[in-house]
Design a protein around this motif. Sequence first.
Motif, PDB file in Angstrom:
ATOM      1  N   ASP A   7       0.853  -1.196   0.000  1.00 59.62           N
ATOM      2  CA  ASP A   7       0.000   0.000   0.000  1.00 59.62           C
ATOM      3  C   ASP A   7       0.885   1.242   0.000  1.00 59.62           C
ATOM      4  OD1 ASP A   7      -1.996  -1.842   0.249  1.00 59.62           O
ATOM      5  OD2 ASP A   7      -2.469  -1.377   2.331  1.00 59.62           O
ATOM      6  N   THR A   8       0.385   2.319  -0.595  1.00 66.14           N
ATOM      7  CA  THR A   8       1.178   3.538  -0.669  1.00 66.14           C
ATOM      8  C   THR A   8       0.279   4.764  -0.598  1.00 66.14           C
ATOM      9  OG1 THR A   8       2.974   4.609  -1.879  1.00 66.14           O
ATOM     10  CG2 THR A   8       1.188   3.695  -3.178  1.00 66.14           C
ATOM     11  N   ASP A   9       0.891   5.909  -0.364  1.00 65.94           N
ATOM     12  CA  ASP A   9       0.140   7.156  -0.227  1.00 65.94           C
ATOM     13  C   ASP A   9      -0.405   7.629  -1.566  1.00 65.94           C
ATOM     14  OD1 ASP A   9       0.782   7.167   2.445  1.00 65.94           O
ATOM     15  OD2 ASP A   9       2.476   8.538   2.215  1.00 65.94           O
ATOM     16  N   LEU A  10      -1.645   8.121  -1.538  1.00 61.15           N
ATOM     17  CA  LEU A  10      -2.275   8.762  -2.691  1.00 61.15           C
ATOM     18  C   LEU A  10      -2.381  10.244  -2.360  1.00 61.15           C
ATOM     19  CD1 LEU A  10      -3.849   8.538  -5.429  1.00 61.15           C
ATOM     20  CD2 LEU A  10      -5.908   8.503  -4.030  1.00 61.15           C
ATOM     21  N   THR A  11      -1.828  11.080  -3.241  1.00 64.19           N
ATOM     22  CA  THR A  11      -1.840  12.521  -3.038  1.00 64.19           C
ATOM     23  C   THR A  11      -2.629  13.176  -4.165  1.00 64.19           C
ATOM     24  OG1 THR A  11       0.335  12.376  -2.017  1.00 64.19           O
ATOM     25  CG2 THR A  11      -0.369  14.556  -2.733  1.00 64.19           C
ATOM     26  N   VAL A  12      -3.581  14.045  -3.818  1.00 67.94           N
ATOM     27  CA  VAL A  12      -4.370  14.787  -4.806  1.00 67.94           C
ATOM     28  C   VAL A  12      -4.218  16.262  -4.512  1.00 67.94           C
ATOM     29  CG1 VAL A  12      -6.664  15.195  -5.780  1.00 67.94           C
ATOM     30  CG2 VAL A  12      -6.021  12.888  -5.045  1.00 67.94           C
ATOM     31  N   GLY A  13      -3.743  17.022  -5.500  1.00 67.22           N
ATOM     32  CA  GLY A  13      -3.561  18.458  -5.327  1.00 67.22           C
ATOM     33  C   GLY A  13      -2.556  18.794  -4.243  1.00 67.22           C
ATOM     34  N   MET A  20      -3.571   3.964  -0.450  1.00 61.94           N
ATOM     35  CA  MET A  20      -4.260   3.200  -1.482  1.00 61.94           C
ATOM     36  C   MET A  20      -3.731   1.771  -1.528  1.00 61.94           C
ATOM     37  SD  MET A  20      -6.456   3.322  -4.065  1.00 61.94           S
ATOM     38  CE  MET A  20      -6.534   4.894  -4.894  1.00 61.94           C
ATOM     39  N   ALA A  21      -4.662   0.843  -1.729  1.00 63.71           N
ATOM     40  CA  ALA A  21      -4.311  -0.561  -1.934  1.00 63.71           C
ATOM     41  C   ALA A  21      -4.638  -0.936  -3.373  1.00 63.71           C
ATOM     42  CB  ALA A  21      -5.096  -1.449  -0.970  1.00 63.71           C
ATOM     43  N   LEU A  22      -3.734  -1.683  -3.996  1.00 58.77           N
ATOM     44  CA  LEU A  22      -3.919  -2.153  -5.371  1.00 58.77           C
ATOM     45  C   LEU A  22      -3.989  -3.672  -5.408  1.00 58.77           C
ATOM     46  CD1 LEU A  22      -1.369  -0.059  -7.475  1.00 58.77           C
ATOM     47  CD2 LEU A  22      -3.827   0.118  -7.499  1.00 58.77           C
ATOM     48  N   ALA A  56      -0.793  -4.615 -15.143  1.00 60.91           N
ATOM     49  CA  ALA A  56      -2.159  -4.139 -14.902  1.00 60.91           C
ATOM     50  C   ALA A  56      -2.493  -4.333 -13.428  1.00 60.91           C
ATOM     51  CB  ALA A  56      -3.150  -4.896 -15.775  1.00 60.91           C
ATOM     52  N   HIS A  57      -2.908  -3.247 -12.776  1.00 63.22           N
ATOM     53  CA  HIS A  57      -3.225  -3.267 -11.346  1.00 63.22           C
ATOM     54  C   HIS A  57      -4.553  -2.541 -11.129  1.00 63.22           C
ATOM     55  CE1 HIS A  57       1.011  -4.287 -10.843  1.00 63.22           C
ATOM     56  NE2 HIS A  57       1.302  -3.233 -11.584  1.00 63.22           N
ATOM     57  N   SER A  58      -5.563  -3.236 -10.636  1.00 61.01           N
ATOM     58  CA  SER A  58      -6.842  -2.605 -10.310  1.00 61.01           C
ATOM     59  C   SER A  58      -6.769  -1.964  -8.939  1.00 61.01           C
ATOM     60  CB  SER A  58      -7.971  -3.643 -10.296  1.00 61.01           C
ATOM     61  OG  SER A  58      -8.159  -4.190 -11.562  1.00 61.01           O
ATOM     62  N   GLY A  67     -11.846   6.046   7.584  1.00 58.43           N
ATOM     63  CA  GLY A  67     -12.557   4.892   7.057  1.00 58.43           C
ATOM     64  C   GLY A  67     -11.972   4.485   5.720  1.00 58.43           C
ATOM     65  N   SER A  68     -12.536   3.440   5.175  1.00 58.97           N
ATOM     66  CA  SER A  68     -12.047   2.909   3.906  1.00 58.97           C
ATOM     67  C   SER A  68     -13.140   3.038   2.849  1.00 58.97           C
ATOM     68  CB  SER A  68     -11.659   1.442   4.086  1.00 58.97           C
ATOM     69  OG  SER A  68     -11.132   0.919   2.908  1.00 58.97           O
ATOM     70  N   ILE A  69     -12.761   3.494   1.653  1.00 57.98           N
ATOM     71  CA  ILE A  69     -13.723   3.592   0.554  1.00 57.98           C
ATOM     72  C   ILE A  69     -13.212   2.772  -0.624  1.00 57.98           C
ATOM     73  CG2 ILE A  69     -14.600   5.856   1.213  1.00 57.98           C
ATOM     74  CD1 ILE A  69     -12.877   7.064  -1.017  1.00 57.98           C
ATOM     75  N   GLU A  70     -14.146   2.177  -1.359  1.00 61.49           N
ATOM     76  CA  GLU A  70     -13.774   1.447  -2.562  1.00 61.49           C
ATOM     77  C   GLU A  70     -13.461   2.441  -3.664  1.00 61.49           C
ATOM     78  OE1 GLU A  70     -16.102  -1.835  -3.952  1.00 61.49           O
ATOM     79  OE2 GLU A  70     -16.706  -2.345  -1.907  1.00 61.49           O
ATOM     80  N   VAL A  71     -12.453   2.123  -4.457  1.00 65.78           N
ATOM     81  CA  VAL A  71     -12.051   2.986  -5.564  1.00 65.78           C
ATOM     82  C   VAL A  71     -12.092   2.165  -6.842  1.00 65.78           C
ATOM     83  CG1 VAL A  71     -10.181   4.399  -6.511  1.00 65.78           C
ATOM     84  CG2 VAL A  71     -10.550   4.330  -4.041  1.00 65.78           C
ATOM     85  N   ASP A  72     -12.787   2.667  -7.858  1.00 69.43           N
ATOM     86  CA  ASP A  72     -12.820   1.959  -9.132  1.00 69.43           C
ATOM     87  C   ASP A  72     -11.630   2.378  -9.983  1.00 69.43           C
ATOM     88  OD1 ASP A  72     -13.477   4.540  -9.928  1.00 69.43           O
ATOM     89  OD2 ASP A  72     -14.887   3.857 -11.447  1.00 69.43           O
ATOM     90  N   GLY A  73     -11.364   1.625 -11.032  1.00 65.90           N
ATOM     91  CA  GLY A  73     -10.319   1.994 -11.961  1.00 65.90           C
ATOM     92  C   GLY A  73      -9.055   1.183 -11.804  1.00 65.90           C
ATOM     93  N   SER A  74      -8.016   1.648 -12.497  1.00 66.42           N
ATOM     94  CA  SER A  74      -6.779   0.872 -12.532  1.00 66.42           C
ATOM     95  C   SER A  74      -5.574   1.730 -12.880  1.00 66.42           C
ATOM     96  CB  SER A  74      -6.907  -0.246 -13.569  1.00 66.42           C
ATOM     97  OG  SER A  74      -7.069   0.326 -14.864  1.00 66.42           O
ATOM     98  N   MET A  75      -4.406   1.144 -12.627  1.00 67.20           N
ATOM     99  CA  MET A  75      -3.118   1.655 -13.080  1.00 67.20           C
ATOM    100  C   MET A  75      -2.568   0.591 -14.014  1.00 67.20           C
ATOM    101  SD  MET A  75      -1.878   4.501 -11.405  1.00 67.20           S
ATOM    102  CE  MET A  75      -0.128   4.301 -11.300  1.00 67.20           C
TER     103      MET A  75
END
Length: 182
Positions: A7-13, A20-22, A56-58, A67-75
């Motif tokens: 798992d690693t940090d997700l940074t926005v702005g 984030m977990a992949l 490919a990593h979802s 809390g934890s939220i589900e995230v859609d998409g992929s890298m």
Amino acid sequence: DISYIPDTDLTVGGVKNGTMALKNDFTIGGAIGYRPHTTKTFLDHTRYEVEYTYRAHSFDSLDTGAGSIEVDGSMKADVYMVNAYYDMPTAARLSPYVGAGIGMAKWTMDSGTLSTDDKDLQLAYQLMVGMTYSPNSMPGVDWGLGYRYFTSMDPSFKNNAGQTVDYSIDTHSLEMLGRFHF
């Protein structure tokens, strides 16, 4: 190939949004290389190759601390590497090896949750270690088991609001290999 992605940090702005977990959906690739054989020097135990890998990593979930939220998409990534190996000489059919590679990773992030559909090209590198076996019954063929650490500079993406979305991926892989000499 069996991979572990921490798992690693997700940074926005510029603000950390959480961890984030992949999932490792799959990794597939191939390489073609060259091995010097007539120098009677250190080079006789080296190998050089060019490699292409598709990763490919979802997305799984984002732990925000509250809390934890589900995230859609992929890298996903198209990875182009140049690798060098050293096969340690032994008197047996088993031979340990070490290797390193450098190249480029073209990352794609696609996520409705993160409002991102963007690409980024980054420098990538990897380290490899393992063991190969050369059976008498199959000359010119090596079978092996190895470990590979792969990473790249952190890709940076733009979301629909124009903010930068930063994420890093480090993978630890256990791989089985077959090598054919021509």
